[in-house]
Design a protein around this motif. Structure first.
Motif, PDB file in Angstrom:
ATOM      1  N   GLU A 217       6.301 -24.351 -21.898  1.00  0.00           N
ATOM      2  CA  GLU A 217       6.721 -24.473 -21.331  1.00  0.00           C
ATOM      3  C   GLU A 217       6.917 -22.950 -20.811  1.00  0.00           C
ATOM      4  O   GLU A 217       6.180 -22.773 -19.635  1.00  0.00           O
ATOM      5  CB  GLU A 217       8.321 -23.930 -21.277  1.00  0.00           C
ATOM      6  CG  GLU A 217       9.438 -23.344 -20.350  1.00  0.00           C
ATOM      7  CD  GLU A 217       9.379 -24.257 -19.246  1.00  0.00           C
ATOM      8  OE1 GLU A 217      10.183 -23.644 -17.427  1.00  0.00           O
ATOM      9  OE2 GLU A 217       8.680 -25.300 -18.873  1.00  0.00           O
ATOM     10  N   ARG A 221       4.729 -21.030 -17.309  1.00  0.00           N
ATOM     11  CA  ARG A 221       5.349 -20.547 -16.791  1.00  0.00           C
ATOM     12  C   ARG A 221       4.531 -19.196 -16.475  1.00  0.00           C
ATOM     13  O   ARG A 221       4.768 -17.584 -15.987  1.00  0.00           O
ATOM     14  CB  ARG A 221       6.777 -19.653 -17.587  1.00  0.00           C
ATOM     15  CG  ARG A 221       7.704 -20.446 -17.238  1.00  0.00           C
ATOM     16  CD  ARG A 221       8.341 -20.009 -17.453  1.00  0.00           C
ATOM     17  NE  ARG A 221       9.851 -21.171 -17.222  1.00  0.00           N
ATOM     18  CZ  ARG A 221      11.306 -20.791 -18.017  1.00  0.00           C
ATOM     19  NH1 ARG A 221      12.115 -19.863 -17.993  1.00  0.00           N
ATOM     20  NH2 ARG A 221      11.912 -21.632 -18.048  1.00  0.00           N
ATOM     21  N   VAL A 260      15.291 -25.010 -19.279  1.00  0.00           N
ATOM     22  CA  VAL A 260      14.048 -25.735 -18.482  1.00  0.00           C
ATOM     23  C   VAL A 260      14.430 -26.678 -17.033  1.00  0.00           C
ATOM     24  O   VAL A 260      13.159 -26.361 -16.364  1.00  0.00           O
ATOM     25  CB  VAL A 260      12.830 -26.320 -20.013  1.00  0.00           C
ATOM     26  CG1 VAL A 260      11.730 -26.675 -18.481  1.00  0.00           C
ATOM     27  CG2 VAL A 260      12.558 -25.670 -20.962  1.00  0.00           C
ATOM     28  N   LEU A 412      12.459 -17.845 -25.338  1.00  0.00           N
ATOM     29  CA  LEU A 412      11.720 -18.227 -23.470  1.00  0.00           C
ATOM     30  C   LEU A 412      12.216 -17.615 -22.926  1.00  0.00           C
ATOM     31  O   LEU A 412      11.777 -17.195 -21.915  1.00  0.00           O
ATOM     32  CB  LEU A 412      12.801 -19.829 -23.307  1.00  0.00           C
ATOM     33  CG  LEU A 412      12.942 -20.466 -22.231  1.00  0.00           C
ATOM     34  CD1 LEU A 412      10.960 -21.203 -22.351  1.00  0.00           C
ATOM     35  CD2 LEU A 412      13.405 -21.814 -22.272  1.00  0.00           C
TER      36      LEU A 412
END
Length: 478
Positions: A217, A221, A260, A412
């Motif tokens: 992830e 990004r 997500v 994250l």
């Protein structure tokens, strides 16, 4: 040919920082497990080890990235989990309860309807879980569980019993339905003689899976996936996943998956994941304000989450009725969540118990309203990170493994200052019974968070370039 050789040399050079960092990360996790097992400054080892991994991550991200970086990070993450698999759980005995709950359900009985010492379940005893009580022995405990409200009676009932490794063996389980399904699935494939090993192995695999999800992830990004090592190579994750097998690692994975999918505008799937996460461990319910908007259809995710959470309880309610609450009411009272009297260690430094209860409620509402207001004004991962972290600072729960989802969210979101909160929880855990010391430890963590947040906000207000402070990305966290 020369170009191929040059490319090969470049690839090898780019792999060196990852390999060196991986060796350091694995050594840190091994040291943390060894220190905890030997009770040799385990919390200091965790703090120093986490700072070392942070330094490794910072150093790696200063160098060019190789083509197989994500694979290397995941591989080292698996190695980091191995030391914890070599011994029984260290930080708590929760895994023994997990094993028991799964075994009880496989027998066709509800763990909400019987306590572990109940003689009606004597046939399920074995020397691993019950070293002092054979199937032929009588424990003297029979009948459906009853949880008293009197604090003294509750404390006596929930005290450990030397005949079993299961904690609180005289009270029913506290764990929600999806956690129970997880315990049952693992128990199905784990022989009784293996004890907690099956759960430790699955928890280790889940930690590695969360690593892959985070790294993938971050790359999606356009952020450096190597920051995922703050979870992957964390000594805290090694201690609480592969070693202690805490179910919080499953909750952390589901919370990350929900964030997500939310970023990809999938409110129904997000709600399902969040509801399932809450049915593993109740704490993800605290994130509902982050997924709530005052705009039309802005409540889809919270409604689906609450509906999913409630639906998981329906089969158990039909089977055992109100017994499905298990030890939850007693736990909330005993741990101080019900009245706020023994929680909010930071507020306890300045407020009496009654005022603390009111202040905690007011602050909780204010934080929730701020999260709703910030909806779509900042990345959902950032909102979830500070909301979850603020909840831990506000309530200061006793058990440090509650912070596992916060570690994943901090990675994250690109807000590594929040790693101070779970680290503070370990120091406070070692200071159990010293309320002032616990409050000061959590206050120090809050000061770290506020200082870095203020610096970042100041950098953003000045406008150009990257925000000041500790951030995992050159711009906004994802």
């Amino acid at each position: 040919m020369t170009e191929l050789r040059t490319a090969a040399v470049t690839t090898r050079r780019r792999s060196v920082p990852l390999l060196a960092g991986g060796v350091i990360g694995a050594a840190v996790c091994t040291a943390a497990i060894a220190a905890a097992a030997a009770d040799w400054w385990p919390n200091l080892t965790l703090v120093v080890g986490t700072l070392v991994v942070l330094g490794v991550a910072w150093g790696m991200t200063r160098r060019p990235m190789g083509r197989r970086t994500v694979l290397g990070i995941v591989g080292v993450a698996a190695v980091c989990q191995v030391p914890g698999l070599t011994a029984a759980p260290i930080t708590s005995t929760d895994a023994y309860r997990y094993v028991w709950d799964g075994r009880v359900q496989l027998s066709g009985t509800s763990p909400y309807a019987h306590v572990p010492l109940d003689d009606a379940l004597a046939r399920l005893r074995d020397p691993v879980l019950f070293p002092g009580l054979s199937p032929q022995d009588s424990s003297g405990v029979t009948g459906p569980p009853r949880v008293p409200r009197d604090p003294a009676a509750l404390a006596a009932l929930s005290a450990d019993d030397s005949r079993t490794r299961i904690n609180r063996a005289r009270v029913p389980t506290i764990y929600p339905p999806v956690a129970q399904a997880y315990f049952t699935a693992v128990a199905f494939f784990t022989p009784w003689s293996a004890g907690t090993f099956g759960l430790q192995l699955v928890a280790a695999a889940l930690a590695v899976g969360v690593t892959a999800l985070l790294a993938t992830e971050l790359r999606r990004r356009n952020r450096d996936p190597r920051w995922a090592v703050l979870w992957a190579w964390s000594p805290v994750v090694a201690l609480e996943a592969g070693s202690a097998a805490h179910v919080d690692v499953l909750a952390a994975g589901l919370v990350v998956a929900a964030v997500v999918t939310a970023a990809r505008r999938s409110p129904v799937i997000t709600g399902l994941l969040l509801g399932v996460a809450a049915s593993v461990k109740l704490l993800p319910l605290l994130l509902l304000p982050a997924f709530t908007s005052v705009r039309r259809r802005g409540a889809t995710t919270p409604l689906v989450a609450v509906g999913t959470f409630a639906a998981t309880y329906v089969p158990h309610v039909l089977a055992v009725g109100t017994l499905v609450l298990g030890f939850l009411p007693g736990y909330l009272g005993q741990e101080g969540f019900a009245d706020g009297s023994s929680r909010s260690a930071i507020l306890a430094l300045v407020l009496p118990a009654d005022a603390r209860q009111v202040a905690t409620a007011v602050l909780a509402i204010a934080v929730a309203m701020l999260a709703i207001r910030r909806h779509q004004q900042e990345p959902i991962a950032v909102t979830c990170c500070w909301l979850y972290g603020a909840a831990l600072l506000l309530t200061t729960p006793t058990y440090p493994w509650y912070g596992l989802p916060l570690i994943a969210l901090a990675v994250l979101a690109g807000r590594i200052e929040w790693l101070a909160v779970p680290l503070a929880s370990y120091l406070a855990y070692a200071s159990f019974g010293h309320e002032v010391r616990q409050g000061l430890i959590h206050l120090a963590a809050a000061a770290v968070v506020l200082t870095v947040t203020a610096r970042r906000s100041g950098g953003c207000r000045r406008g150009r370039g990257r925000p000041a402070g500790l951030s995992l990305s050159p711009g906004r966290g994802g």
